[in-house]
Design an enzyme around this catalytic site. Structure first.
Site, PDB file in Angstrom:
ATOM      1  N   GLU A 164      37.056  48.318  46.311  1.00 33.22           N
ATOM      2  CA  GLU A 164      38.048  49.384  46.091  1.00 33.22           C
ATOM      3  C   GLU A 164      37.687  50.282  44.918  1.00 33.22           C
ATOM      4  O   GLU A 164      38.058  51.457  44.902  1.00 33.22           O
ATOM      5  CB  GLU A 164      39.432  48.766  45.857  1.00 33.22           C
ATOM      6  CG  GLU A 164      39.993  48.107  47.111  1.00 33.22           C
ATOM      7  CD  GLU A 164      41.368  47.506  46.896  1.00 33.22           C
ATOM      8  OE1 GLU A 164      41.806  47.412  45.727  1.00 33.22           O
ATOM      9  OE2 GLU A 164      41.989  47.118  47.900  1.00 33.22           O
ATOM     10  N   ASP A 203      42.165  41.802  35.027  1.00 33.55           N
ATOM     11  CA  ASP A 203      42.518  42.558  36.230  1.00 33.55           C
ATOM     12  C   ASP A 203      43.993  42.934  36.172  1.00 33.55           C
ATOM     13  O   ASP A 203      44.839  42.115  35.787  1.00 33.55           O
ATOM     14  CB  ASP A 203      42.215  41.727  37.489  1.00 33.55           C
ATOM     15  CG  ASP A 203      42.220  42.572  38.751  1.00 33.55           C
ATOM     16  OD1 ASP A 203      41.136  42.753  39.338  1.00 33.55           O
ATOM     17  OD2 ASP A 203      43.297  43.062  39.143  1.00 33.55           O
ATOM     18  N   HIS A 228      31.656  45.516  39.528  1.00 32.80           N
ATOM     19  CA  HIS A 228      32.466  44.583  38.734  1.00 32.80           C
ATOM     20  C   HIS A 228      32.351  43.194  39.327  1.00 32.80           C
ATOM     21  O   HIS A 228      32.354  43.014  40.538  1.00 32.80           O
ATOM     22  CB  HIS A 228      33.940  45.019  38.672  1.00 32.80           C
ATOM     23  CG  HIS A 228      34.537  45.399  39.982  1.00 32.80           C
ATOM     24  ND1 HIS A 228      34.253  46.592  40.616  1.00 32.80           N
ATOM     25  CD2 HIS A 228      35.406  44.740  40.801  1.00 32.80           C
ATOM     26  CE1 HIS A 228      34.916  46.653  41.753  1.00 32.80           C
ATOM     27  NE2 HIS A 228      35.615  45.536  41.897  1.00 32.80           N
TER      28      HIS A 228
HETATM   29  P1  AMP Z   1      37.488  45.333  44.350  1.00 34.61           P
HETATM   30  O1  AMP Z   1      38.323  45.202  45.582  1.00 34.61           O
HETATM   31  O2  AMP Z   1      36.449  44.253  44.227  1.00 34.61           O
HETATM   32  O3  AMP Z   1      36.907  46.726  44.205  1.00 34.61           O
HETATM   33  O4  AMP Z   1      38.461  45.065  43.143  1.00 34.61           O
HETATM   34  C1  AMP Z   1      39.004  46.066  42.339  1.00 34.61           C
HETATM   35  C2  AMP Z   1      39.899  45.374  41.328  1.00 34.61           C
HETATM   36  O5  AMP Z   1      40.172  46.281  40.279  1.00 34.61           O
HETATM   37  C3  AMP Z   1      41.231  44.904  41.891  1.00 34.61           C
HETATM   38  O6  AMP Z   1      41.342  43.488  41.695  1.00 34.61           O
HETATM   39  C4  AMP Z   1      42.256  45.694  41.070  1.00 34.61           C
HETATM   40  O7  AMP Z   1      43.423  44.962  40.801  1.00 34.61           O
HETATM   41  C5  AMP Z   1      41.467  46.003  39.820  1.00 34.61           C
HETATM   42  N1  AMP Z   1      41.908  47.166  39.068  1.00 34.61           N
HETATM   43  C6  AMP Z   1      42.139  48.414  39.545  1.00 34.61           C
HETATM   44  N2  AMP Z   1      42.495  49.234  38.545  1.00 34.61           N
HETATM   45  C7  AMP Z   1      42.480  48.498  37.411  1.00 34.61           C
HETATM   46  C8  AMP Z   1      42.761  48.780  36.045  1.00 34.61           C
HETATM   47  N3  AMP Z   1      43.116  49.986  35.636  1.00 34.61           N
HETATM   48  N4  AMP Z   1      42.639  47.763  35.148  1.00 34.61           N
HETATM   49  C9  AMP Z   1      42.276  46.531  35.553  1.00 34.61           C
HETATM   50  N5  AMP Z   1      41.994  46.202  36.824  1.00 34.61           N
HETATM   51  C10 AMP Z   1      42.103  47.184  37.741  1.00 34.61           C
END
Ligand code: AMP
Length: 133
Positions: A100, A34, A105
């Protein structure tokens, strides 16, 4: 639920258009660190198919995709070494869960005591859900 947006950031990672810090890859899943870790170990595991969340994945994915994906989650935790000390898996679906990124995931969190399972919080901005139908 929202339809799948092929321009979401994890789709771009799967296509190799933007980089990731890869931990594990199988026919059905990709695991990477992440970008904004919430624990010393914070890794995301995503299916390779176009699924928005656990909702459409469990409704529409094949048995092979589902089995392959969940095996990869366990393999990733073992690669990270958190299977000994303990870890949390977490998947957010939709607004109330604060999803988000609109590609399924699983978060794998560990390498420290993680505290209570749930805390209250806000919901993300409306724009993230503009594609809901
Ligand atoms: P969620 O709120 O469950 O949708 O989590 C989305 C996650 O994706 C968050 O923990 C972000 O930090 C992570 N994230 C967003 N963009 C990236 C990226 N380019 N590479 C790795 N993690 C990411």
């Amino acid at each position: 639920m929202a339809s799948y947006d092929t321009d979401n950031i994890f789709a771009k990672i799967l296509r190799g258009e933007i980089p990731c810090s890869k931990v594990h890859e199988t026919d059905h899943a990709l695991a990477f660190h992440d970008i904004n870790p919430q624990a010393p170990v914070h890794v995301l595991v995503i299916p390779k198919g176009p699924y928005v969340s656990m909702d459409d994945f469990t409704a529409e994915a094949s048995e092979a995709e589902i089995a392959g994906f969940w095996r990869a989650v366990g393999e990733t935790a073992r690669i990270l070494g958190v299977h000994e000390s303990g870890y949390r898996t977490l998947a957010n679906h939709g607004r109330n869960a604060h999803q988000e990124v609109m590609h399924l995931h699983i978060h794998i969190l560990g390498d420290k005591p993680l505290g209570p399972m749930l805390e209250g919080g806000s919901v993300p901005p409306d724009g993230l859900y503009s594609r809901e139908s």
